[in-house]
Write an enzyme that holds these catalytic residues in place. Structure first.
Site, PDB file in Angstrom:
ATOM      1  N   HIS A  37       0.847  -1.201   0.000  1.00 22.27           N
ATOM      2  CA  HIS A  37       0.000   0.000   0.000  1.00 22.27           C
ATOM      3  C   HIS A  37       0.879   1.247   0.000  1.00 22.27           C
ATOM      4  CE1 HIS A  37       1.104  -0.663   4.222  1.00 22.27           C
ATOM      5  NE2 HIS A  37       1.231   0.640   4.204  1.00 22.27           N
ATOM      6  N   HIS A 121       5.491   6.137  -1.133  1.00 24.32           N
ATOM      7  CA  HIS A 121       6.220   4.903  -1.434  1.00 24.32           C
ATOM      8  C   HIS A 121       5.371   3.700  -1.067  1.00 24.32           C
ATOM      9  CE1 HIS A 121       6.797   5.443   2.883  1.00 24.32           C
ATOM     10  NE2 HIS A 121       6.865   4.122   2.931  1.00 24.32           N
TER      11      HIS A 121
HETATM   12  O1  3AM Z   1       3.582   2.461   4.478  1.00 21.08           O
HETATM   13  P1  3AM Z   1       4.728   1.948   5.254  1.00 21.08           P
HETATM   14  O2  3AM Z   1       4.742   0.452   5.347  1.00 21.08           O
HETATM   15  O3  3AM Z   1       6.026   2.544   4.823  1.00 21.08           O
HETATM   16  O4  3AM Z   1       6.136   2.145   8.788  1.00 21.08           O
HETATM   17  C1  3AM Z   1       4.753   2.114   9.017  1.00 21.08           C
HETATM   18  C2  3AM Z   1       3.952   1.824   7.767  1.00 21.08           C
HETATM   19  O5  3AM Z   1       4.537   2.542   6.712  1.00 21.08           O
HETATM   20  C3  3AM Z   1       4.282   3.498   9.339  1.00 21.08           C
HETATM   21  O6  3AM Z   1       2.894   3.475   9.071  1.00 21.08           O
HETATM   22  C4  3AM Z   1       2.616   2.505   8.068  1.00 21.08           C
HETATM   23  C5  3AM Z   1       1.572   1.535   8.536  1.00 21.08           C
HETATM   24  O7  3AM Z   1       1.989   0.870   9.698  1.00 21.08           O
HETATM   25  N1  3AM Z   1       4.541   3.843  10.733  1.00 21.08           N
HETATM   26  C6  3AM Z   1       4.609   3.011  11.783  1.00 21.08           C
HETATM   27  N2  3AM Z   1       4.887   3.706  12.901  1.00 21.08           N
HETATM   28  C7  3AM Z   1       4.984   5.002  12.552  1.00 21.08           C
HETATM   29  C8  3AM Z   1       5.252   6.204  13.259  1.00 21.08           C
HETATM   30  N3  3AM Z   1       5.462   6.216  14.576  1.00 21.08           N
HETATM   31  C9  3AM Z   1       4.765   5.098  11.157  1.00 21.08           C
HETATM   32  N4  3AM Z   1       4.806   6.263  10.496  1.00 21.08           N
HETATM   33  C10 3AM Z   1       5.055   7.380  11.235  1.00 21.08           C
HETATM   34  N5  3AM Z   1       5.271   7.359  12.569  1.00 21.08           N
END
Ligand code: 3AM
Length: 180
Positions: A37, A121
Protein backbone atom coordinates in the site's frame (compact mmCIF):
# COMPACT_ATOMS: atom_id res chain seq x y z
CA UNK A 1 -7.36 1.32 21.44
CA UNK A 2 -6.59 0.56 17.83
CA UNK A 3 -3.50 1.43 15.79
CA UNK A 4 -4.62 3.18 12.62
CA UNK A 5 -3.27 4.49 9.36
CA UNK A 6 -4.72 5.80 6.11
CA UNK A 7 -3.50 4.42 2.79
CA UNK A 8 -4.11 3.94 -0.90
CA UNK A 9 -4.18 0.30 -1.97
CA UNK A 10 -2.43 -1.18 -5.00
CA UNK A 11 -4.32 -3.31 -7.55
CA UNK A 12 -3.61 -7.01 -7.89
CA UNK A 13 -1.73 -6.72 -11.22
CA UNK A 14 0.67 -4.15 -9.76
CA UNK A 15 1.08 -6.15 -6.54
CA UNK A 16 2.04 -9.14 -8.66
CA UNK A 17 4.59 -7.01 -10.49
CA UNK A 18 5.96 -5.73 -7.16
CA UNK A 19 6.26 -9.23 -5.76
CA UNK A 20 8.77 -9.98 -8.54
CA UNK A 21 11.14 -7.54 -6.78
CA UNK A 22 11.16 -9.64 -3.58
CA UNK A 23 14.31 -11.65 -3.00
CA UNK A 24 18.07 -11.54 -3.03
CA UNK A 25 18.70 -9.82 0.31
CA UNK A 26 19.68 -11.96 3.31
CA UNK A 27 17.52 -11.28 6.38
CA UNK A 28 14.96 -9.11 4.56
CA UNK A 29 11.33 -9.56 5.62
CA UNK A 30 9.33 -9.04 2.42
CA UNK A 31 5.85 -7.55 2.75
CA UNK A 32 3.09 -9.98 1.70
CA UNK A 33 1.47 -8.98 -1.60
CA UNK A 34 -1.94 -8.32 -0.01
CA UNK A 35 -0.34 -5.82 2.41
CA UNK A 36 1.31 -3.59 -0.21
CA UNK A 37 0.00 0.00 0.00
CA UNK A 38 0.94 3.68 -0.14
CA UNK A 39 0.53 5.19 3.34
CA UNK A 40 -1.02 8.66 3.31
CA UNK A 41 -0.98 9.28 7.06
CA UNK A 42 0.14 7.17 10.01
CA UNK A 43 -2.23 7.85 12.92
CA UNK A 44 -1.14 5.50 15.71
CA UNK A 45 -3.12 4.28 18.74
CA UNK A 46 -6.47 5.97 19.26
CA UNK A 47 -9.55 5.22 21.36
CA UNK A 48 -13.02 4.52 19.96
CA UNK A 49 -14.30 8.10 20.31
CA UNK A 50 -11.33 9.60 18.47
CA UNK A 51 -11.54 6.85 15.84
CA UNK A 52 -15.15 7.86 15.16
CA UNK A 53 -14.13 11.54 14.87
CA UNK A 54 -11.38 10.53 12.41
CA UNK A 55 -13.85 8.49 10.33
CA UNK A 56 -16.26 11.46 10.26
CA UNK A 57 -13.46 13.83 9.25
CA UNK A 58 -12.32 11.54 6.43
CA UNK A 59 -15.90 11.03 5.24
CA UNK A 60 -16.22 14.81 4.95
CA UNK A 61 -13.41 15.10 2.40
CA UNK A 62 -14.32 15.66 -1.22
CA UNK A 63 -11.21 14.92 -3.27
CA UNK A 64 -10.88 13.96 -6.94
CA UNK A 65 -9.72 10.56 -8.17
CA UNK A 66 -6.53 10.34 -10.23
CA UNK A 67 -3.95 7.93 -11.68
CA UNK A 68 -0.57 6.99 -10.24
CA UNK A 69 2.36 4.94 -11.42
CA UNK A 70 5.06 3.34 -9.28
CA UNK A 71 8.57 4.12 -10.39
CA UNK A 72 12.06 3.46 -9.04
CA UNK A 73 13.13 2.03 -5.71
CA UNK A 74 14.74 3.45 -2.59
CA UNK A 75 15.69 2.87 1.03
CA UNK A 76 14.92 4.40 4.42
CA UNK A 77 17.28 4.25 7.36
CA UNK A 78 20.62 5.70 8.33
CA UNK A 79 23.92 5.63 6.47
CA UNK A 80 24.96 2.65 8.60
CA UNK A 81 21.74 0.66 8.69
CA UNK A 82 19.00 0.22 6.10
CA UNK A 83 15.56 -0.03 7.71
CA UNK A 84 13.34 -0.60 4.68
CA UNK A 85 13.27 -0.92 0.91
CA UNK A 86 10.47 0.55 -1.17
CA UNK A 87 9.10 1.32 -4.61
CA UNK A 88 8.56 5.00 -5.29
CA UNK A 89 5.56 6.82 -6.75
CA UNK A 90 6.07 8.86 -9.92
CA UNK A 91 5.48 12.61 -9.48
CA UNK A 92 1.78 13.12 -8.81
CA UNK A 93 0.47 16.47 -7.56
CA UNK A 94 -3.01 14.99 -6.94
CA UNK A 95 -1.55 12.40 -4.53
CA UNK A 96 0.27 15.17 -2.63
CA UNK A 97 -2.99 17.10 -2.47
CA UNK A 98 -4.83 14.03 -1.14
CA UNK A 99 -2.08 13.52 1.44
CA UNK A 100 -2.42 17.15 2.59
CA UNK A 101 -6.21 16.90 2.83
CA UNK A 102 -6.10 13.60 4.79
CA UNK A 103 -3.29 14.87 7.03
CA UNK A 104 -5.18 18.08 7.83
CA UNK A 105 -8.50 16.29 8.42
CA UNK A 106 -7.15 13.70 10.86
CA UNK A 107 -4.99 16.28 12.66
CA UNK A 108 -8.00 18.59 13.14
CA UNK A 109 -10.00 15.61 14.42
CA UNK A 110 -7.37 15.28 17.16
CA UNK A 111 -5.09 12.49 15.92
CA UNK A 112 -1.52 12.39 17.24
CA UNK A 113 0.93 14.44 15.17
CA UNK A 114 2.98 12.81 12.42
CA UNK A 115 5.88 15.08 11.56
CA UNK A 116 7.62 12.77 9.11
CA UNK A 117 8.13 14.28 5.68
CA UNK A 118 5.76 12.65 3.18
CA UNK A 119 7.75 10.49 0.75
CA UNK A 120 5.13 8.53 -1.23
CA UNK A 121 6.22 4.90 -1.43
CA UNK A 122 5.20 1.26 -1.18
CA UNK A 123 7.27 -0.52 1.47
CA UNK A 124 8.54 -3.82 0.04
CA UNK A 125 10.84 -5.11 2.76
CA UNK A 126 11.90 -4.42 6.33
CA UNK A 127 15.47 -5.05 7.40
CA UNK A 128 17.48 -5.24 10.60
CA UNK A 129 21.16 -4.49 11.04
CA UNK A 130 21.72 -4.42 7.29
CA UNK A 131 24.55 -2.34 5.87
CA UNK A 132 24.14 -0.31 2.67
CA UNK A 133 26.53 -2.57 0.75
CA UNK A 134 24.08 -5.48 1.24
CA UNK A 135 21.29 -3.68 -0.61
CA UNK A 136 23.38 -1.81 -3.21
CA UNK A 137 23.10 -4.62 -5.78
CA UNK A 138 19.33 -4.89 -5.33
CA UNK A 139 18.87 -1.10 -5.62
CA UNK A 140 20.93 -1.08 -8.82
CA UNK A 141 19.14 -4.07 -10.32
CA UNK A 142 15.66 -2.64 -9.63
CA UNK A 143 16.40 1.03 -10.40
CA UNK A 144 14.47 0.89 -13.65
CA UNK A 145 11.33 -0.57 -12.06
CA UNK A 146 8.20 1.04 -13.47
CA UNK A 147 4.63 -0.18 -13.00
CA UNK A 148 1.67 0.44 -15.25
CA UNK A 149 -0.40 3.46 -14.27
CA UNK A 150 -3.47 2.65 -12.20
CA UNK A 151 -6.49 4.61 -11.00
CA UNK A 152 -6.84 5.68 -7.37
CA UNK A 153 -10.58 5.71 -6.73
CA UNK A 154 -10.63 5.59 -2.92
CA UNK A 155 -8.52 5.75 0.21
CA UNK A 156 -8.81 3.39 3.14
CA UNK A 157 -8.59 3.59 6.95
CA UNK A 158 -6.68 0.52 8.17
CA UNK A 159 -6.10 -1.06 11.54
CA UNK A 160 -2.55 -2.36 11.98
CA UNK A 161 -1.93 -5.18 14.43
CA UNK A 162 1.74 -5.86 14.95
CA UNK A 163 2.68 -9.52 14.89
CA UNK A 164 6.02 -11.11 15.70
CA UNK A 165 6.84 -11.68 12.05
CA UNK A 166 4.58 -9.29 10.16
CA UNK A 167 1.86 -6.70 10.72
CA UNK A 168 -1.78 -7.58 9.99
CA UNK A 169 -3.77 -4.87 8.25
CA UNK A 170 -7.57 -4.78 8.36
CA UNK A 171 -9.55 -2.26 6.32
CA UNK A 172 -12.02 -0.45 8.63
CA UNK A 173 -13.56 2.06 6.22
CA UNK A 174 -13.25 3.03 2.55
CA UNK A 175 -13.66 6.60 1.34
CA UNK A 176 -14.42 7.10 -2.35
CA UNK A 177 -12.71 9.79 -4.39
CA UNK A 178 -14.91 11.70 -6.79
CA UNK A 179 -15.15 12.36 -10.50
CA UNK A 180 -13.43 15.57 -11.48
O1 3AM B 1 3.58 2.46 4.48
P1 3AM B 1 4.73 1.95 5.25
O2 3AM B 1 4.74 0.45 5.35
O3 3AM B 1 6.03 2.54 4.82
O4 3AM B 1 6.14 2.14 8.79
C1 3AM B 1 4.75 2.11 9.02
C2 3AM B 1 3.95 1.82 7.77
O5 3AM B 1 4.54 2.54 6.71
C3 3AM B 1 4.28 3.50 9.34
O6 3AM B 1 2.89 3.47 9.07
C4 3AM B 1 2.62 2.50 8.07
C5 3AM B 1 1.57 1.53 8.54
O7 3AM B 1 1.99 0.87 9.70
N1 3AM B 1 4.54 3.84 10.73
C6 3AM B 1 4.61 3.01 11.78
N2 3AM B 1 4.89 3.71 12.90
C7 3AM B 1 4.98 5.00 12.55
C8 3AM B 1 5.25 6.20 13.26
N3 3AM B 1 5.46 6.22 14.58
C9 3AM B 1 4.76 5.10 11.16
N4 3AM B 1 4.81 6.26 10.50
C10 3AM B 1 5.06 7.38 11.23
N5 3AM B 1 5.27 7.36 12.57
Amino acid sequence: MRRLFVAVTVPETVRRHLSLLAGGIPGARWVAAENLHVTLRFIGEVDGALEQDIVDALAGLHQPGFEIRLEGVGQFGSAASVRSLWAGVARCPELLQLHRAVHRAVSLAGAPADRRKFVPHVTLARLKRTGPQTVAGWLGAQARFRSTAFPVTEFVLFESRLGREAAHYTPLAEFPLHER
